[in-house]
Design a protein around this motif. Sequence first.
Motif, PDB file in Angstrom:
ATOM      1  N   THR A 404       0.869  -1.193   0.000  1.00  0.00           N
ATOM      2  CA  THR A 404       0.000   0.000   0.000  1.00  0.00           C
ATOM      3  C   THR A 404       0.902   1.238   0.000  1.00  0.00           C
ATOM      4  O   THR A 404       1.771   1.330   0.868  1.00  0.00           O
ATOM      5  N   PRO A 405       0.727   2.123  -0.950  1.00  0.00           N
ATOM      6  CA  PRO A 405       1.629   3.295  -1.071  1.00  0.00           C
ATOM      7  C   PRO A 405       1.256   4.416  -0.104  1.00  0.00           C
ATOM      8  O   PRO A 405       0.552   5.370  -0.463  1.00  0.00           O
ATOM      9  N   ILE A 406       1.719   4.279   1.156  1.00  0.00           N
ATOM     10  CA  ILE A 406       1.493   5.346   2.155  1.00  0.00           C
ATOM     11  C   ILE A 406       2.844   5.776   2.713  1.00  0.00           C
ATOM     12  O   ILE A 406       3.674   4.908   3.064  1.00  0.00           O
ATOM     13  N   ILE A 407       3.060   7.076   2.768  1.00  0.00           N
ATOM     14  CA  ILE A 407       4.279   7.609   3.407  1.00  0.00           C
ATOM     15  C   ILE A 407       3.845   8.595   4.486  1.00  0.00           C
ATOM     16  O   ILE A 407       3.057   9.510   4.212  1.00  0.00           O
ATOM     17  N   VAL A 408       4.367   8.377   5.712  1.00  0.00           N
ATOM     18  CA  VAL A 408       4.126   9.359   6.788  1.00  0.00           C
ATOM     19  C   VAL A 408       5.497   9.860   7.237  1.00  0.00           C
ATOM     20  O   VAL A 408       6.342   9.088   7.667  1.00  0.00           O
ATOM     21  N   ASP A 409       5.730  11.164   7.051  1.00  0.00           N
ATOM     22  CA  ASP A 409       7.060  11.755   7.103  1.00  0.00           C
ATOM     23  C   ASP A 409       7.247  12.595   8.377  1.00  0.00           C
ATOM     24  O   ASP A 409       6.622  13.629   8.551  1.00  0.00           O
ATOM     25  N   GLY A 410       8.113  12.107   9.268  1.00  0.00           N
ATOM     26  CA  GLY A 410       8.297  12.786  10.561  1.00  0.00           C
ATOM     27  C   GLY A 410       9.400  13.828  10.553  1.00  0.00           C
ATOM     28  O   GLY A 410       9.637  14.501  11.552  1.00  0.00           O
ATOM     29  N   ARG A 411      10.140  13.945   9.426  1.00  0.00           N
ATOM     30  CA  ARG A 411      11.289  14.867   9.412  1.00  0.00           C
ATOM     31  C   ARG A 411      11.378  15.675   8.115  1.00  0.00           C
ATOM     32  O   ARG A 411      12.468  16.059   7.693  1.00  0.00           O
ATOM     33  N   ASN A 412      10.222  15.890   7.477  1.00  0.00           N
ATOM     34  CA  ASN A 412      10.202  16.718   6.257  1.00  0.00           C
ATOM     35  C   ASN A 412      11.269  16.262   5.268  1.00  0.00           C
ATOM     36  O   ASN A 412      11.970  17.055   4.647  1.00  0.00           O
TER      37      ASN A 412
END
Length: 431
Positions: A404-412
């Motif tokens: 599943t193409p999900i990205i959650v980005d904690g550091r920009n």
Amino acid sequence: MFKKIVVVGMGYVGIPVAAEFANHGFDVVGVEIIKWKVDWINKGKCPIQGNEPRLAELLKKVVKNGKLRVAQDFSECRDADAILICTETPFDLKRKKPDYSALKSAVDSVAENLEKKSLIVVESTIAPKTMENVVKPIIEKNGKKAGKDFYLANCPERVMPGKLLYNIENLDRVVGGIDKKSQALAVELYSHIVKGKLYPTDCLTAEIVKTTENAYRDVQIGFANEIALICEKLGVDTFKVRELVNKCPYRDMHLPGVGVGGHCLPKDSLLLAYSVKNKVDPRMLMTAREINESMPLHMVELIKECFTKVKKNLKESKISVLGLAYLQNSDDTRNSPAFPIIEKLKENGADVSVHDPYVNEHGDMNITDDISKSLKDSDCLVLVTAHDEYKKLNLKKIKKLMRTPIIVDGRNLFSKEECEKEGFVYRGIGK
Ligand code: SAJ
């Protein structure tokens, strides 16, 4: 004046400072209670991994030329001209007070082996009034007198993973002496290895400066994180806002992110506040702490939002957490925001794969250094640490790997636009 220097505690602070003094011609003995570290360093090998320019080579050189050796035995202090104490000083959140067990044990062992008018310097970060109320009384317990039978100073370290040697050599430092003579001796000692300016003061001021400089940064980061929460709700990229805010003179908005880890910032506000316990209510410091500690959980909320959007359940999903270290290009995992995120995701029934290029073990946690393996059939890429390696990730390639193409980005680290163009569902702290 100084010939033999003992450095107690072969960690992120002790190892570089021992190597620096050894490299400047002093006979340095490290005293370390952990046996494998003693053996490892005496073979010229550096126990600190991560990207530490020049450190491994310098350690090898000074061990090889005999200027640095490590022992477990505090009797090495007996003929030492200077003794540096570099032990950890964590804050015990449960008991709401500093955990000085390592510091007290080290100071006590030094006191038991004091046979010269040595200069004793505490480099560890300590709550204001600790030199006066904890360190000095332990050394004076056998009837010795500070300033008469030994000298005493507090020279707070300003190290940072990734710049351990650079910071020691170049940063200005505050040198607090219990009396004028101790202060002068400590300034003389550090002038051999510090190119930065040395600012002599008293112990209490030195303790306050050190904890304040880190409390300052923690509050600044807390501010940035609160602005990030506001911008998320307003649908504006906080990093663009920050860039423009910082064009204004006297502004220095820090970076919002998935949290504040490390061995300094999470505890130094608590150490400072502890020194005025029941006398001052440190609302600003504690609120910033709460905001920073809430960011990992906010990250989990963003992950949940993405799963809801694609109508998937966290339960039985595979989630790849990229980065266990608290800081980019470091192997230091202390207080890393990755831990609460991993814990929460597991509580929600996810199968969490942890990747880090520098951290190869942490307890019984299964950590891979194979990024393709970590992302294979994954339902979500969670970016926690901005390691350089992650900046080279090819979005097309990882999309093919993931289920599943999900990205959650904690550091920009990623561009929201590019991720969405490649068909990813993207959320980022502050974006
Ligand atoms: N962080 C943010 N936003 C920022 C800066 C840092 O979220 O704008 C996070 C980092 O990701 C990390 C944590 O905060 O998780 C701490 O980062 P740090 O850059 O402050 O690194 P530290 O913990 O090694 O802090 C040390 C401290 N130095 C000393 O104690 C001598 C700190 O006072 C320094 O300001 C910092 O290095 C530095 O980089 O100057």
